[in-house]
Scaffold this active site. Sequence first.
Site, PDB file in Angstrom:
ATOM      1  N   ASP A 126      16.468  10.175  -8.582  1.00 21.83           N
ATOM      2  CA  ASP A 126      17.928  10.364  -8.525  1.00 21.83           C
ATOM      3  C   ASP A 126      18.486  10.221  -7.113  1.00 21.83           C
ATOM      4  O   ASP A 126      19.501  10.838  -6.777  1.00 21.83           O
ATOM      5  CB  ASP A 126      18.313  11.728  -9.102  1.00 21.83           C
ATOM      6  CG  ASP A 126      18.198  11.774 -10.609  1.00 21.83           C
ATOM      7  OD1 ASP A 126      18.162  10.696 -11.228  1.00 21.83           O
ATOM      8  OD2 ASP A 126      18.128  12.887 -11.164  1.00 21.83           O
ATOM      9  N   HIS A 180       0.799  -1.226   0.000  1.00 24.13           N
ATOM     10  CA  HIS A 180       0.000   0.000   0.000  1.00 24.13           C
ATOM     11  C   HIS A 180       0.830   1.274   0.000  1.00 24.13           C
ATOM     12  O   HIS A 180       0.283   2.377   0.130  1.00 24.13           O
ATOM     13  CB  HIS A 180      -0.929  -0.015   1.230  1.00 24.13           C
ATOM     14  CG  HIS A 180      -2.220   0.687   1.011  1.00 24.13           C
ATOM     15  ND1 HIS A 180      -2.611   1.796   1.739  1.00 24.13           N
ATOM     16  CD2 HIS A 180      -3.226   0.451   0.121  1.00 24.13           C
ATOM     17  CE1 HIS A 180      -3.795   2.203   1.318  1.00 24.13           C
ATOM     18  NE2 HIS A 180      -4.193   1.418   0.341  1.00 24.13           N
ATOM     19  N   LYS A 235       2.924   4.524  -1.315  1.00 23.72           N
ATOM     20  CA  LYS A 235       2.716   5.452  -2.432  1.00 23.72           C
ATOM     21  C   LYS A 235       3.862   6.465  -2.398  1.00 23.72           C
ATOM     22  O   LYS A 235       3.719   7.557  -1.848  1.00 23.72           O
ATOM     23  CB  LYS A 235       1.369   6.170  -2.306  1.00 23.72           C
ATOM     24  CG  LYS A 235       0.169   5.222  -2.177  1.00 23.72           C
ATOM     25  CD  LYS A 235      -1.086   5.976  -1.832  1.00 23.72           C
ATOM     26  CE  LYS A 235      -2.229   5.043  -1.480  1.00 23.72           C
ATOM     27  NZ  LYS A 235      -2.018   4.346  -0.186  1.00 23.72           N
TER      28      LYS A 235
END
Length: 221
Positions: free
Chosen positions: A162, A155, A157
């Site tokens: 870089d 779950h 996100k």
Amino acid sequence: MWAAGAQQPRRAGLALAAVAAAALALALAAWRRRRPPVREVLFFPSRPSCTEALLAEAAGLGTTARPCPCPLPRVDSSLSRLLRHLLSARRSLEICLFAFSSPQLGRAVQLLHRRGVRVRVVTDAQYMGLPGSQIGLLRHAGIQVRHDQENGYMHHKFAVVDRRMLITGSLNWTTQAIQNNRENVLVVEDAEYVKPFLDEFERIWEEYNPINYRFFSKDDK
């Protein structure tokens, strides 16, 4: 003799071009060191806007791109700002997402892959197979994708650009979330916050290595 003499200006021109390119790269690196670190909060739903020009420029089309015929306004928006942060990647992009179905964000990730950026994606096994998911397209493009084999959801996100810029928040990268949901995204360049997310990504990446996948339970043997 004449041919050798004719080649000398060409060689000199190539040498000057190489020196100019190196100087430009050094100047860009110096500018990045001098500019203040990114600190930005984006809120969704994003206002309607056309992102075609932004994606075309990133693809190297520049001014040769055809004007987009869509009726959406060419204005700054939370989606366009998120795209710009992603497209700033030059070396690597780590993505850890529950759901990913936004065509614009999917195009941006594929553009980075074609540009030579190392892209790795971790996602949820159940949601990656839903209609409209970008995961199959990313895999088809040659991007590395790993997924969970657990009962719970993957779950997270977040994304790391870089190894220096963290993008995280409540937003799933879906058209529904971008256009309709109340969501937030924090974009920050701060090693103190980037490192734990990178460590978490690497831990999950190794845990979801395909060699560890179990296709049959021990009871089935």
